[in-house]
Motif scaffolding. Structure first.
Motif, PDB file in Angstrom:
ATOM      1  N   VAL A  51       0.855  -1.184   0.000  1.00 19.77           N
ATOM      2  CA  VAL A  51       0.000   0.000   0.000  1.00 19.77           C
ATOM      3  C   VAL A  51       0.892   1.235   0.000  1.00 19.77           C
ATOM      4  O   VAL A  51       1.733   1.399   0.880  1.00 19.77           O
ATOM      5  N   ALA A  52       0.727   2.095  -0.996  1.00 21.32           N
ATOM      6  CA  ALA A  52       1.539   3.303  -1.081  1.00 21.32           C
ATOM      7  C   ALA A  52       1.056   4.332  -0.069  1.00 21.32           C
ATOM      8  O   ALA A  52      -0.145   4.497   0.149  1.00 21.32           O
ATOM      9  N   VAL A  53       1.985   5.027   0.541  1.00 25.42           N
ATOM     10  CA  VAL A  53       1.668   6.133   1.441  1.00 25.42           C
ATOM     11  C   VAL A  53       2.153   7.421   0.792  1.00 25.42           C
ATOM     12  O   VAL A  53       3.312   7.526   0.386  1.00 25.42           O
ATOM     13  N   VAL A  54       1.254   8.376   0.668  1.00 22.98           N
ATOM     14  CA  VAL A  54       1.537   9.642  -0.001  1.00 22.98           C
ATOM     15  C   VAL A  54       1.630  10.747   1.043  1.00 22.98           C
ATOM     16  O   VAL A  54       0.743  10.889   1.890  1.00 22.98           O
ATOM     17  N   GLY A  55       2.693  11.519   0.987  1.00 19.02           N
ATOM     18  CA  GLY A  55       2.880  12.602   1.928  1.00 19.02           C
ATOM     19  C   GLY A  55       2.124  13.850   1.514  1.00 19.02           C
ATOM     20  O   GLY A  55       2.297  14.344   0.404  1.00 19.02           O
ATOM     21  N   ALA A  56       1.277  14.365   2.416  1.00 21.69           N
ATOM     22  CA  ALA A  56       0.476  15.557   2.132  1.00 21.69           C
ATOM     23  C   ALA A  56       1.163  16.797   2.699  1.00 21.69           C
ATOM     24  O   ALA A  56       1.460  16.872   3.898  1.00 21.69           O
ATOM     25  N   LEU A  57       1.405  17.755   1.819  1.00 21.78           N
ATOM     26  CA  LEU A  57       2.007  19.025   2.203  1.00 21.78           C
ATOM     27  C   LEU A  57       1.107  20.158   1.735  1.00 21.78           C
ATOM     28  O   LEU A  57       0.539  20.091   0.637  1.00 21.78           O
ATOM     29  N   ASN A  58       1.001  21.204   2.538  1.00 19.06           N
ATOM     30  CA  ASN A  58       0.174  22.350   2.172  1.00 19.06           C
ATOM     31  C   ASN A  58       0.984  23.632   2.220  1.00 19.06           C
ATOM     32  O   ASN A  58       1.733  23.871   3.175  1.00 19.06           O
ATOM     33  N   VAL A  59       0.821  24.459   1.207  1.00 18.60           N
ATOM     34  CA  VAL A  59       1.418  25.790   1.193  1.00 18.60           C
ATOM     35  C   VAL A  59       0.303  26.833   1.297  1.00 18.60           C
ATOM     36  O   VAL A  59       0.439  27.956   0.843  1.00 18.60           O
ATOM     37  N   SER A  60      -0.793  26.409   1.909  1.00 16.91           N
ATOM     38  CA  SER A  60      -1.973  27.245   2.097  1.00 16.91           C
ATOM     39  C   SER A  60      -2.152  27.507   3.588  1.00 16.91           C
ATOM     40  O   SER A  60      -2.549  26.595   4.325  1.00 16.91           O
ATOM     41  N   GLY A  94      -0.356  21.996  11.255  1.00 17.22           N
ATOM     42  CA  GLY A  94       0.882  21.229  11.259  1.00 17.22           C
ATOM     43  C   GLY A  94       1.328  20.765   9.888  1.00 17.22           C
ATOM     44  O   GLY A  94       2.474  20.336   9.706  1.00 17.22           O
ATOM     45  N   SER A  95       0.434  20.833   8.891  1.00 20.32           N
ATOM     46  CA  SER A  95       0.788  20.421   7.528  1.00 20.32           C
ATOM     47  C   SER A  95       1.238  21.584   6.664  1.00 20.32           C
ATOM     48  O   SER A  95       1.625  21.384   5.519  1.00 20.32           O
ATOM     49  N   VAL A  96       1.182  22.796   7.218  1.00 18.72           N
ATOM     50  CA  VAL A  96       1.429  24.000   6.417  1.00 18.72           C
ATOM     51  C   VAL A  96       2.893  24.408   6.483  1.00 18.72           C
ATOM     52  O   VAL A  96       3.460  24.563   7.575  1.00 18.72           O
ATOM     53  N   VAL A  97       3.496  24.570   5.321  1.00 21.46           N
ATOM     54  CA  VAL A  97       4.868  25.075   5.223  1.00 21.46           C
ATOM     55  C   VAL A  97       4.901  26.119   4.108  1.00 21.46           C
ATOM     56  O   VAL A  97       4.520  25.831   2.981  1.00 21.46           O
ATOM     57  N   VAL A  98       5.348  27.307   4.447  1.00 22.31           N
ATOM     58  CA  VAL A  98       5.266  28.390   3.465  1.00 22.31           C
ATOM     59  C   VAL A  98       6.612  29.031   3.146  1.00 22.31           C
ATOM     60  O   VAL A  98       6.661  30.029   2.434  1.00 22.31           O
ATOM     61  N   ASP A  99       7.693  28.454   3.641  1.00 26.10           N
ATOM     62  CA  ASP A  99       9.006  28.932   3.201  1.00 26.10           C
ATOM     63  C   ASP A  99       9.798  27.763   2.642  1.00 26.10           C
ATOM     64  O   ASP A  99       9.553  26.598   2.977  1.00 26.10           O
ATOM     65  N   LEU A 152       9.776  23.722   3.687  1.00 21.56           N
ATOM     66  CA  LEU A 152       9.079  22.844   2.737  1.00 21.56           C
ATOM     67  C   LEU A 152      10.001  21.724   2.285  1.00 21.56           C
ATOM     68  O   LEU A 152       9.610  20.546   2.259  1.00 21.56           O
ATOM     69  N   LEU A 153      11.222  22.067   1.947  1.00 23.81           N
ATOM     70  CA  LEU A 153      12.160  21.059   1.470  1.00 23.81           C
ATOM     71  C   LEU A 153      12.513  20.070   2.577  1.00 23.81           C
ATOM     72  O   LEU A 153      12.572  18.858   2.346  1.00 23.81           O
ATOM     73  N   ARG A 154      12.697  20.562   3.798  1.00 22.89           N
ATOM     74  CA  ARG A 154      13.011  19.660   4.925  1.00 22.89           C
ATOM     75  C   ARG A 154      11.851  18.711   5.199  1.00 22.89           C
ATOM     76  O   ARG A 154      12.052  17.516   5.448  1.00 22.89           O
ATOM     77  N   ALA A 155      10.640  19.241   5.174  1.00 23.62           N
ATOM     78  CA  ALA A 155       9.470  18.385   5.417  1.00 23.62           C
ATOM     79  C   ALA A 155       9.339  17.324   4.339  1.00 23.62           C
ATOM     80  O   ALA A 155       9.043  16.152   4.621  1.00 23.62           O
TER      81      ALA A 155
END
Length: 277
Positions: A7-16, A23-28, A32-35
């Motif tokens: 089962v594939a696990v997809v990482g969810a990232l938000n720039v919103s 906790g999912s929001v990264v705007v710099d 973003l790259l580290r996450a």
């Protein structure tokens, strides 16, 4: 998917910044790259980037041009810095085009192609993968939730075929969290859909499920803050895997992969026991 993980696990990232789970929001760029790197190291199969909240209970719509700018920046950074596919969580053609031009390989449409007719044509022209989410046209009735979800997905698959999208590029999503205001209380609806996932196998497409920190977990477990919903998320993840999910979209990749491994092991043991019986 590596190391025996089916089962594939997809990482969810938000720039919103308006997204429901801060906790999912990264705007710099550095964060973003580290996450994203942490998700890749943990075993994410790909990354899904959102630039506008799609939570149905939030008034978070932004102009398409602003969403496009956010996606172009974020997808471009991740696609150039990481050896991992990137998808764009968008329902509008302008942001989708910006994401594809920046290197996205897949689009994740919570409207199931009911939102912007141009999105399907764009996905077909680009040869992109596509996640079709079950999207209710109106408040759901009192009937069987999984039958309603299946009917929604059948409509979306028909739209995808009409747009010329190759079927082997399509995943389907039951829309956990999006069916509200109907005859069945929405926490019960989501639980019943998770319990009925095997009923979607007849669609013949891989099943993409997102339960991470969603409101039904808070309602059932009595946890108002999404930051406290990881235990419930992992329980719902295990249920989704046991129900036949092929892809799990998650904010917490490492923890989710552990839950997926256990659920897969139990599923395999159950199948083996049935064969021996």
């Amino acid at each position: 998917m590596g190391d025996g993980l089916d089962v594939a696990v997809v990482g969810a990232l938000n720039v919103s910044p308006e997204s429901f789970y801060s906790g999912s929001v990264v705007v710099d760029a550095d964060r973003l790259l580290r996450a994203a790197e942490a998700m890749a190291l943990a075993g994410a199969a790909w990354l899904d980037v959102g630039a506008m909240s799609t939570a149905p209970y939030l008034e978070a719509r932004i102009p398409a041009a602003q969403e496009a700018d956010r996606l172009h920046w974020a997808v471009g950074l991740l696609a150039t810095k990481l050896d991992l596919p990137v998808s764009a969580d968008t329902s509008r053609a302008l942001p989708a085009r910006a994401a594809l031009e920046a290197g996205a390989r897949m689009l994740n449409d919570v409207t199931g192609l009911h939102g912007d007719p141009a999105l399907g044509r764009l996905a077909a022209e680009a040869g992109a993968g596509l996640v079709l989410m079950a999207a209710p046209a109106a408040a759901p009735g009192p009937g069987n939730p999984i039958a309603t979800v299946r009917a929604c997905l059948e409509q979306s698959l028909a739209l995808a075929r009409a747009a010329g999208i190759a079927e082997d590029r399509i995943l389907v999503d039951p829309g956990i969290g999006f069916f509200r205001g109907g005859a069945v209380a929405w926490p019960d609806w989501d639980c019943r859909v998770l319990a009925g996932l095997p009923g979607l196998r007849a669609l013949g497409r891989p099943l993409h499920v997102g339960v991470s920190r969603k409101s039904f977990i808070g309602a059932v477990a009595g946890v108002a803050d999404p930051a406290g919903r990881l235990p419930g998320t992992l329980a719902a993840t295990a249920a989704a895997v046991l129900g036949g999910a092929h892809v799990i979209r998650a904010h917490d990749v490492a923890e989710t992969i552990q839950a997926v491994r256990i659920a897969q092991a139990i599923s395999s043991a159950r199948a083996g026991g049935a064969e021996r019986g």
